[in-house]
Design an enzyme around this catalytic site. Structure first.
Site, short mmCIF file in Angstrom:
data_model
loop_
_atom_site.label_atom_id
_atom_site.label_comp_id
_atom_site.label_asym_id
_atom_site.label_seq_id
_atom_site.Cartn_x
_atom_site.Cartn_y
_atom_site.Cartn_z
N GLY A 65 -10.40 -25.76 48.48
CA GLY A 65 -11.05 -26.33 47.31
C GLY A 65 -10.45 -27.65 46.88
O GLY A 65 -9.78 -28.34 47.65
N GLU A 131 -3.87 -21.31 44.19
CA GLU A 131 -3.32 -21.35 45.53
C GLU A 131 -1.81 -21.54 45.48
O GLU A 131 -1.25 -21.82 44.41
CB GLU A 131 -3.99 -22.47 46.36
CG GLU A 131 -5.48 -22.23 46.59
CD GLU A 131 -6.12 -23.30 47.43
OE1 GLU A 131 -5.45 -24.31 47.73
OE2 GLU A 131 -7.30 -23.15 47.78
N HIS A 258 -0.35 -25.59 58.57
CA HIS A 258 -0.95 -24.54 57.75
C HIS A 258 -0.40 -23.21 58.25
O HIS A 258 -0.41 -22.93 59.45
CB HIS A 258 -2.47 -24.56 57.85
CG HIS A 258 -3.14 -23.81 56.74
ND1 HIS A 258 -3.12 -22.44 56.67
CD2 HIS A 258 -3.82 -24.23 55.66
CE1 HIS A 258 -3.77 -22.05 55.58
NE2 HIS A 258 -4.20 -23.12 54.95
N ARG A 306 3.44 -24.04 51.43
CA ARG A 306 3.08 -23.89 52.84
C ARG A 306 4.26 -24.09 53.80
O ARG A 306 4.35 -23.40 54.82
CB ARG A 306 1.98 -24.89 53.20
CG ARG A 306 0.66 -24.55 52.56
CD ARG A 306 -0.37 -25.61 52.90
NE ARG A 306 -1.67 -25.24 52.32
CZ ARG A 306 -2.75 -25.99 52.41
NH1 ARG A 306 -2.69 -27.15 53.02
NH2 ARG A 306 -3.89 -25.59 51.88
N HIS A 367 -1.85 -29.11 60.51
CA HIS A 367 -2.94 -29.08 59.54
C HIS A 367 -3.17 -30.39 58.81
O HIS A 367 -4.29 -30.85 58.68
CB HIS A 367 -2.64 -27.98 58.51
CG HIS A 367 -3.71 -27.81 57.47
ND1 HIS A 367 -5.02 -27.52 57.78
CD2 HIS A 367 -3.65 -27.86 56.11
CE1 HIS A 367 -5.72 -27.41 56.67
NE2 HIS A 367 -4.92 -27.63 55.64
N ARG A 402 2.44 -31.63 50.96
CA ARG A 402 1.21 -31.65 50.16
C ARG A 402 1.01 -30.33 49.42
O ARG A 402 1.08 -29.25 50.00
CB ARG A 402 0.01 -31.90 51.08
CG ARG A 402 -1.32 -31.86 50.37
CD ARG A 402 -2.45 -32.11 51.38
NE ARG A 402 -2.64 -30.98 52.26
CZ ARG A 402 -3.68 -30.15 52.22
NH1 ARG A 402 -4.61 -30.32 51.30
NH2 ARG A 402 -3.78 -29.17 53.07
#
Length: 542
Positions: A65, A131, A258, A306, A367, A402
């Site tokens: 998203g 998230e 990822h 992540r 990713h 990120r």
């Protein structure tokens, strides 16, 4: 608008074409299309170069998203800023972070105005996800295919805009600077200027595209690795072109893996992404035998950032000799799971996995590139009249890592600032009529095509084995030596054959692999996404 009006034919004795546009956009994801729509409002001539088709961009593969503060009763800008700084390991640019966070809500409104549909609750408010790394529910989404929905909405707006010309199946070979006019250009040269780009047409002809403003929106470079969530076209083209033109790049060591792509050896470019939102929804990471393991690595468990999750999975796979771990959502309501993740449900079902009753086999994959072409707050690069937006740019927002779902909103915010800045400067530039034609001499044999294919495989293996999630100086130097050999071989080949997409992509992959390796060697600490066994201490621990 008929693009023939803007086409300038070369003299009759040549087969090359020269085109002129006020704005030349290389790439067609959310960054490129957002920028195109913004500058096209002024009636300017805009051309968008697409490597394949308009709908094949990294944006389409973004499931999770878009992060934005929209519920002010529970959330605020400072929380989003703090979450971004923490995820970036405190080396994000505070000005870039504040700009993106504070401008995000207005850009969400613009996406909606362009026709993008985000899921809403019965009362009309956004149905927000949470998230990893986010302290609040602030992720706007469209089921589990948000990127595809944004791409759909923007594509429709672009195709309906008469001022935007879309050139599909065109490949940018090089950006044009003083170097192509015979001037010696080095990294110390002041006032390097971009005059446009040489572009390979579907007819395998390298044409000249002159522009007043050129915008690089070429996406990431995941295809340099064996397994990636990116499409196979993500070969780092924009970063490589800008670097060869002596532009500044930064933070290239920070490659985000990822933690959870679907483990399916038949699909590696792209590997199917299992969105982070699934862990936000309550998914739990487990070994295939059902044991949990994230408690050994972070108190946030499966909702840790992540980089921590990816390294944890990588370590567990190595400890137990596994080729994957598992994500478990079987404890959640099956109807809710199917409602929130319809595409993931169907995808897994297609290979015999019912996610409401079975574990999902997952593993990390390349990713997102947090570094890239260095830009200022307006998306301006170190090369005059060249802007860079989206994943190929390095705005400073992401720092060392990120934060989930920050990238799509970064692309739209910087499309806005770049549009405002470039519209103020476009009339200061003229088309450079002295740009020479591309040298199209040479041939390409089948044997040479085989060599190119083999070299791509070598780059994939080098990067995955030596410049992956866990690094060491020994591995990095080995990667450097092998990439250097491939570079020399490929440059010799490039000089004697006709330009083709295959050899240009290989050149770009080698350039980007070199940059990742070089930046990784220069960072003598574990920081953000960069983890090295030779310098285990974080800067703050020294």
């Amino acid at each position: 608008m008929n693009y023939e009006l803007f086409r300038i034919f070369a003299p009759s004795n040549t087969k090359f074409m020269v085109y002129k546009y006020d704005f030349l956009i290389i790439g067609a994801g959310v960054a490129g299309m957002s920028y195109a729509l913004k500058v096209a409002r002024t009636g300017r001539k805009v051309c968008m170069i697409c490597k394949t088709s308009l709908d094949e961009a990294n944006t389409s593969f973004a499931q999770g998203g878009v992060a934005s503060v929209t519920n002010l009763e529970l959330d605020n800008f400072q929380k989003h800023i703090d979450d971004t700084m923490v995820a970036g390991d405190y080396i994000s640019d505070p000005q870039a972070v504040e700009q993106v966070v504070r401008m995000a809500p207005e850009q969400i409104k613009e996406l909606v105005a362009w026709g993008v549909n985000f899921d809403r609750k019965d009362d009309g408010s956004f149905d927000l996800h949470r998230e990893g790394g986010h302290s609040e529910f602030r992720i706007l989404h469209h089921a589990d295919d948000t990127g595809a929905e944004i791409q759909r909405g923007l594509m429709e707006a672009v195709r309906n805009n008469p001022n935007i010309i879309v050139k599909e199946n065109h490949f940018a070979v090089e950006i044009i600077t003083q170097h192509h006019l015979g001037v010696r250009v080095t990294r110390r040269s002041p006032h390097i200027h971009c005059y446009g780009a040489y572009v390979l047409s579907p007819q395998e002809r390298v044409d000249t595209y002159l522009s007043k403003i050129t915008v690089m929106c070429t996406g990431g470079c995941g295809a340099v690795y064996l397994t990636t969530s990116n499409p196979i076209i993500a070969t780092g083209d924009g970063i490589a072109m800008a670097y060869r033109a002596k532009g500044t790049v930064a933070d290239m060591e920070f490659v985000q893996f990822h933690p959870t792509v679907l483990h399916n050896p038949k699909e590696t470019h792209p590997a199917y992404l299992i969105t982070e939102a699934m862990r936000g929804y309550g998914g739990i990471l487990k070994l295939p035998n059902g044991e949990t393991f994230m408690e050994k690595y972070d108190e946030r468990l499966s909702l840790a950032p992540r980089d921590i999750v990816a390294r944890a999975i990588d370590k567990e796979m190595k400890i137990h000799g596994l080729d994957h771990v598992c994500l478990d959502v079987t404890h959640k309501d099956p109807a809710e799971t199917r409602k929130h993740f319809p595409n993931i449900y169907q995808k897994c079902l297609s290979i015999g996995i019912d996610i409401t009753t079975d574990y999902i086999p997952v593993r990390p994959a390349a990713h997102y590139m947090c570094g890239g072409i260095k830009v200022d707050l307006n998306g301006q690069t170190s090369i005059e009249s060249l802007y860079a937006l989206g994943e190929c740019s390095c705005t400073g927002l992401h720092g060392g890592n990120r934060l989930a779902s920050n990238s799509l909103i970064e692309a739209v915010v910087y499309a806005e600032t770049a549009a405002q800045d470039s519209l103020q400067h476009v009339d200061l530039y003229d088309f450079n009529e002295q740009v020479p034609e591309w040298n199209d001499e040479g041939t390409m044999t089948n044997e040479e095509k085989v060599l190119i294919t083999q070299s791509v495989k070598e780059v994939n293996l080098i990067m995955s084995n030596y410049v992956g999630i866990v690094r060491s100086d020994l591995r990095l130097h080995r990667a450097w030596d092998r990439l250097d050999m491939l570079y020399e071989e490929t440059e010799r080949l490039f000089k004697r054959v006709k330009a083709s997409r295959d050899i240009c992509e290989l050149r770009n992959m080698i350039n980007v692999g070199y940059l990742i390796t070089r930046w990784a060697l220069e960072r003598k600490e574990c920081r953000g996404l960069h983890f090295t066994t030779d310098y285990p201490l974080h800067a703050y621990d020294k």
